[in-house]
Enzyme design. Structure first.
Site, PDB file in Angstrom:
ATOM      1  N   GLU A  40       0.847  -1.194   0.000  1.00 37.27           N
ATOM      2  CA  GLU A  40       0.000   0.000   0.000  1.00 37.27           C
ATOM      3  C   GLU A  40       0.882   1.245   0.000  1.00 37.27           C
ATOM      4  O   GLU A  40       1.947   1.268   0.615  1.00 37.27           O
ATOM      5  CB  GLU A  40      -0.889   0.002   1.246  1.00 37.27           C
ATOM      6  CG  GLU A  40      -1.802   1.211   1.362  1.00 37.27           C
ATOM      7  CD  GLU A  40      -2.603   1.240   2.663  1.00 37.27           C
ATOM      8  OE1 GLU A  40      -3.709   1.804   2.650  1.00 37.27           O
ATOM      9  OE2 GLU A  40      -2.116   0.708   3.682  1.00 37.27           O
ATOM     10  N   LYS A 111      -9.645   1.602  -2.468  1.00 40.92           N
ATOM     11  CA  LYS A 111      -9.849   1.037  -1.130  1.00 40.92           C
ATOM     12  C   LYS A 111     -11.272   1.320  -0.630  1.00 40.92           C
ATOM     13  O   LYS A 111     -11.716   2.471  -0.602  1.00 40.92           O
ATOM     14  CB  LYS A 111      -8.820   1.645  -0.178  1.00 40.92           C
ATOM     15  CG  LYS A 111      -8.774   1.057   1.216  1.00 40.92           C
ATOM     16  CD  LYS A 111      -7.635   1.714   1.985  1.00 40.92           C
ATOM     17  CE  LYS A 111      -7.460   1.137   3.377  1.00 40.92           C
ATOM     18  NZ  LYS A 111      -6.335   1.809   4.085  1.00 40.92           N
ATOM     19  N   CYS A 152      -5.100  -3.162   2.716  1.00 37.83           N
ATOM     20  CA  CYS A 152      -4.842  -2.919   4.133  1.00 37.83           C
ATOM     21  C   CYS A 152      -6.065  -3.109   5.039  1.00 37.83           C
ATOM     22  O   CYS A 152      -6.441  -4.234   5.347  1.00 37.83           O
ATOM     23  CB  CYS A 152      -4.220  -1.536   4.302  1.00 37.83           C
ATOM     24  SG  CYS A 152      -3.316  -1.318   5.860  1.00 37.83           S
TER      25      CYS A 152
END
Length: 272
Positions: A40, A111, A152
């Protein structure tokens, strides 16, 4: 099939990070990997918002993305660029890219889950202050199989991985910049759980060590097989790791525990 994971300590200079990424693309290809996975925020990790804002640009103008696409094309290797911060109007997106061996972008993923938290250590993170959440889950065909994308904090939301495996994912990418306290407590167990639940390989490239902006990340980039066995743990140092993925194991594990075939829609909860 051989995959490579890059564990890096991204800093505040996108051009320096681009050089690390381009070198890793060439090294991974030279060691026989068919696909490289990066963490990330590979292009920039800077919690000084004013300073970071000067380096965050629209996707079409991003020098890191351009450098990785060029390196992938030259080396003839696919790359999952874990994520970059890209500008979209007044807001930012935390966006991952799947790049093929010609340098073309095959898939993008923004995300879905944003990390807003106050930690006991005194650290405070507010992704939603700058970033907008994504709206779509993504599965893409790659040389190592059907790849489901996440980033993440998404790791804590198993419904996403159920949707990805229902859509045919065989490998799950979880690029991350986990904090040290949460990483030590949850990183290994959550990644192994996602692999077992989804019956998938999991490849989780990680940020590592002390960064220029003062933060510290957990490291321990992992590759996990569908049985939940850790195939690769990269420890705490930055560098390149390689792992062999056996497609036959995927079929074997799914045959031994056919949970994906036994999934049912969850009925409404009855309150007794």
């Amino acid at each position: 099939m051989k995959a490579a994971l890059l564990q890096m300590t991204s800093g505040i200079d996108p051009d320096a990070n681009a050089r690390v990424l381009s070198d890793a693309v060439r090294a991974a290809a030279g060691q026989g990997a068919v696909m490289l996975f990066t963490p990330e925020m590979s292009g920039l990790l800077d919690r000084d918002r004013a300073r970071a804002a000067r380096s965050i640009v629209a996707e079409a103008d991003d020098r890191v993305l351009a450098a990785v696409r060029e390196a992938a094309s030259t080396a003839g290797i696919w790359v999952h660029l874990g994520s970059l911060a890209v500008r979209e109007g007044e807001r930012l997106a935390n966006r991952g890219f799947v790049i093929d061996g010609t340098g073309a972008v095959r898939a993008r993923y923004d995300k879905l889950h944003l990390f807003d938290v106050d930690l006991p250590t005194g650290e405070s993170w507010r992704e939603s202050a700058s970033y907008r959440a994504g709206e779509t889950a993504v599965v893409v065909e790659t040389p190592i199989g059907k790849l489901g994308l996440s980033i993440c904090y998404d790791l804590r939301f198993p419904d996403l991985y159920r949707a990805l495996s229902d859509a045919g994912a065989e490998v799950l990418a979880v690029p991350a910049a986990f904090t040290r306290p949460t990483g030590a407590a949850h990183w290994h167990v959550l990644l192994r759980a996602r692999a077992i639940e989804a019956g998938c390989f999991v490849l989780a490239a990680a940020q590592a060590g002390k960064h220029e902006d003062g933060r510290a990340t957990y490291a321990h980039g992992l590759a996990v097989d569908p049985w939940g066995e850790v195939l690769l743990d990269m420890g705490e140092a930055a560098g390149l790791g390689l792992v062999e993925l056996d497609p036959a194991l995927l079929a074997e594990v799914r045959g031994r525990v056919p949970a994906l075939r036994h999934r049912r829609p969850i009925p409404a909860v009855t309150r007794a």
